[in-house]
Design a protein around this motif. Structure first.
Motif, PDB file in Angstrom:
ATOM      1  N   HIS A  13     -29.894  12.744   2.237  1.00  0.00           N
ATOM      2  CA  HIS A  13     -30.377  13.641   1.597  1.00  0.00           C
ATOM      3  C   HIS A  13     -29.188  14.279   1.071  1.00  0.00           C
ATOM      4  CE1 HIS A  13     -32.792  16.323  -0.395  1.00  0.00           C
ATOM      5  NE2 HIS A  13     -32.480  17.383   0.460  1.00  0.00           N
ATOM      6  N   TRP A  14     -28.055  14.175   1.928  1.00  0.00           N
ATOM      7  CA  TRP A  14     -26.684  14.885   1.484  1.00  0.00           C
ATOM      8  C   TRP A  14     -25.963  14.063   0.291  1.00  0.00           C
ATOM      9  CZ3 TRP A  14     -23.648  18.906   1.303  1.00  0.00           C
ATOM     10  CH2 TRP A  14     -22.266  18.761   1.103  1.00  0.00           C
ATOM     11  N   LEU A  15     -26.151  12.735   0.595  1.00  0.00           N
ATOM     12  CA  LEU A  15     -25.523  11.769  -0.483  1.00  0.00           C
ATOM     13  C   LEU A  15     -26.258  11.776  -1.665  1.00  0.00           C
ATOM     14  CD1 LEU A  15     -24.831   8.731   1.675  1.00  0.00           C
ATOM     15  CD2 LEU A  15     -23.163  10.285   1.014  1.00  0.00           C
ATOM     16  N   ASP A  16     -27.641  12.242  -1.695  1.00  0.00           N
ATOM     17  CA  ASP A  16     -28.417  12.551  -2.866  1.00  0.00           C
ATOM     18  C   ASP A  16     -28.129  13.837  -3.596  1.00  0.00           C
ATOM     19  OD1 ASP A  16     -29.842  10.152  -2.619  1.00  0.00           O
ATOM     20  OD2 ASP A  16     -31.431  11.200  -1.766  1.00  0.00           O
ATOM     21  N   LEU A  17     -27.903  14.704  -2.802  1.00  0.00           N
ATOM     22  CA  LEU A  17     -27.584  16.126  -3.111  1.00  0.00           C
ATOM     23  C   LEU A  17     -26.117  16.249  -3.887  1.00  0.00           C
ATOM     24  CD1 LEU A  17     -28.620  18.485  -0.472  1.00  0.00           C
ATOM     25  CD2 LEU A  17     -29.857  18.150  -2.626  1.00  0.00           C
TER      26      LEU A  17
ATOM     27  N   GLU B 222     -24.847  17.106  -7.798  1.00  0.00           N
ATOM     28  CA  GLU B 222     -23.990  17.924  -7.886  1.00  0.00           C
ATOM     29  C   GLU B 222     -23.025  17.370  -8.850  1.00  0.00           C
ATOM     30  OE1 GLU B 222     -21.247  21.216  -5.472  1.00  0.00           O
ATOM     31  OE2 GLU B 222     -21.285  19.112  -4.721  1.00  0.00           O
ATOM     32  N   ARG B 223     -22.764  16.087  -8.801  1.00  0.00           N
ATOM     33  CA  ARG B 223     -21.770  15.499  -9.620  1.00  0.00           C
ATOM     34  C   ARG B 223     -22.309  15.447 -10.896  1.00  0.00           C
ATOM     35  NH1 ARG B 223     -20.227  11.453  -5.074  1.00  0.00           N
ATOM     36  NH2 ARG B 223     -18.504  12.992  -3.804  1.00  0.00           N
ATOM     37  N   ALA B 224     -23.575  15.332 -11.149  1.00  0.00           N
ATOM     38  CA  ALA B 224     -24.292  15.138 -12.463  1.00  0.00           C
ATOM     39  C   ALA B 224     -24.617  16.481 -13.212  1.00  0.00           C
ATOM     40  CB  ALA B 224     -25.607  14.714 -12.171  1.00  0.00           C
ATOM     41  N   GLY B 225     -24.099  17.605 -12.199  1.00  0.00           N
ATOM     42  CA  GLY B 225     -24.166  19.004 -12.887  1.00  0.00           C
ATOM     43  C   GLY B 225     -25.575  19.530 -12.775  1.00  0.00           C
ATOM     44  N   GLU B 226     -26.505  18.979 -12.072  1.00  0.00           N
ATOM     45  CA  GLU B 226     -27.895  19.594 -11.963  1.00  0.00           C
ATOM     46  C   GLU B 226     -28.040  20.543 -10.877  1.00  0.00           C
ATOM     47  OE1 GLU B 226     -30.970  16.366 -11.737  1.00  0.00           O
ATOM     48  OE2 GLU B 226     -29.771  14.816 -12.676  1.00  0.00           O
ATOM     49  N   ILE B 227     -27.198  20.629  -9.844  1.00  0.00           N
ATOM     50  CA  ILE B 227     -27.213  21.707  -9.106  1.00  0.00           C
ATOM     51  C   ILE B 227     -25.706  21.944  -8.925  1.00  0.00           C
ATOM     52  CG2 ILE B 227     -29.338  20.616  -7.645  1.00  0.00           C
ATOM     53  CD1 ILE B 227     -27.177  19.823  -5.498  1.00  0.00           C
ATOM     54  N   SER B 228     -25.432  23.234  -8.196  1.00  0.00           N
ATOM     55  CA  SER B 228     -24.010  23.563  -7.925  1.00  0.00           C
ATOM     56  C   SER B 228     -23.884  24.671  -6.705  1.00  0.00           C
ATOM     57  CB  SER B 228     -23.709  24.637  -9.170  1.00  0.00           C
ATOM     58  OG  SER B 228     -24.322  25.777  -9.212  1.00  0.00           O
ATOM     59  N   GLU B 229     -22.551  24.772  -6.243  1.00  0.00           N
ATOM     60  CA  GLU B 229     -22.492  25.751  -5.166  1.00  0.00           C
ATOM     61  C   GLU B 229     -23.216  25.005  -3.880  1.00  0.00           C
ATOM     62  OE1 GLU B 229     -23.103  29.681  -5.580  1.00  0.00           O
ATOM     63  OE2 GLU B 229     -22.879  29.658  -7.704  1.00  0.00           O
ATOM     64  N   LEU B 230     -22.951  23.484  -3.897  1.00  0.00           N
ATOM     65  CA  LEU B 230     -23.679  22.788  -2.495  1.00  0.00           C
ATOM     66  C   LEU B 230     -22.896  23.091  -1.428  1.00  0.00           C
ATOM     67  CD1 LEU B 230     -25.646  20.586  -1.402  1.00  0.00           C
ATOM     68  CD2 LEU B 230     -24.029  19.086  -2.446  1.00  0.00           C
ATOM     69  N   ARG B 231     -23.536  23.351  -0.147  1.00  0.00           N
ATOM     70  CA  ARG B 231     -22.860  23.787   0.878  1.00  0.00           C
ATOM     71  C   ARG B 231     -24.006  23.235   2.321  1.00  0.00           C
ATOM     72  NH1 ARG B 231     -22.656  29.983   1.215  1.00  0.00           N
ATOM     73  NH2 ARG B 231     -21.951  29.359   3.228  1.00  0.00           N
ATOM     74  N   ARG B 232     -23.035  22.754   3.338  1.00  0.00           N
ATOM     75  CA  ARG B 232     -23.801  22.368   4.630  1.00  0.00           C
ATOM     76  C   ARG B 232     -23.820  23.451   5.449  1.00  0.00           C
ATOM     77  NH1 ARG B 232     -21.383  18.260   7.184  1.00  0.00           N
ATOM     78  NH2 ARG B 232     -23.563  17.960   8.216  1.00  0.00           N
ATOM     79  N   GLN B 233     -24.620  23.467   6.381  1.00  0.00           N
ATOM     80  CA  GLN B 233     -24.800  24.015   7.634  1.00  0.00           C
ATOM     81  C   GLN B 233     -24.633  25.644   7.372  1.00  0.00           C
ATOM     82  OE1 GLN B 233     -25.685  22.377  10.694  1.00  0.00           O
ATOM     83  NE2 GLN B 233     -26.182  20.907   9.142  1.00  0.00           N
ATOM     84  N   VAL B 234     -25.222  26.361   6.870  1.00  0.00           N
ATOM     85  CA  VAL B 234     -25.274  27.694   6.221  1.00  0.00           C
ATOM     86  C   VAL B 234     -26.126  28.509   7.315  1.00  0.00           C
ATOM     87  CG1 VAL B 234     -25.496  29.473   4.656  1.00  0.00           C
ATOM     88  CG2 VAL B 234     -24.825  27.063   4.006  1.00  0.00           C
TER      89      VAL B 234
END
Length: 135
Positions: free
Chosen positions: A51-55, A59-71
């Motif tokens: 799932h992380w690799l998909d996200l 993010e690289r495609a610009g569809e999502i931003s500010e991606l963070r893990r373990q919040v």
């Protein structure tokens, strides 16, 4: 059947990922065998890593931003806090947080859902106004 604690993750295959070249390791390493980088990220399961690799692709495609893990979200207010039996402030850590179409999205990857996990997700919803999606 529901499991909690160590029993919930007994069948999970832990994974380590090089933060630079995205090489996957099935055991803990100090540096990547492919690029030699020392930043290795730990994932609880293959499912979480996938799932992380998909996200990352989104993010690289610009569809999502500010991606963070373990919040981490702490269950405390200015006046009071929900505490564990040992006296520490209770917290919930979500696997992923990102922004999509102007909204904050929280994601948890779970093999087995537990009553405590459900309670913590509800507390995050009530205290912070965010719904956590399970994958």
């Amino acid at each position: 059947k529901r499991f909690s604690g160590a029993a919930a993750g007994v069948n999970a295959k832990r994974q380590w990922l090089c933060a630079f070249c995205c090489n996957v390791h099935d055991r803990k390493v100090k540096e990547c065998s492919r690029c030699g980088a020392g930043k290795i990220e730990y994932f609880q399961s293959k499912k979480e890593l996938a799932h992380w690799l998909d996200l990352l692709k989104l993010e690289r495609a610009g569809e999502i931003s500010e991606l963070r893990r373990q919040v981490t979200f702490a269950f405390e207010t200015e006046k009071d806090a929900i505490k564990t039996p040992t006296g520490r402030v209770m917290k919930h850590t979500v696997d992923f947080q990102y922004r999509e179409k102007g909204k904050t999205v929280l994601f948890d990857v779970k093999g087995v859902d537990t009553d405590l996990g459900h309670l913590k997700r509800e507390l995050v919803r009530i205290m912070y106004g965010h719904t956590i999606t399970l994958y």
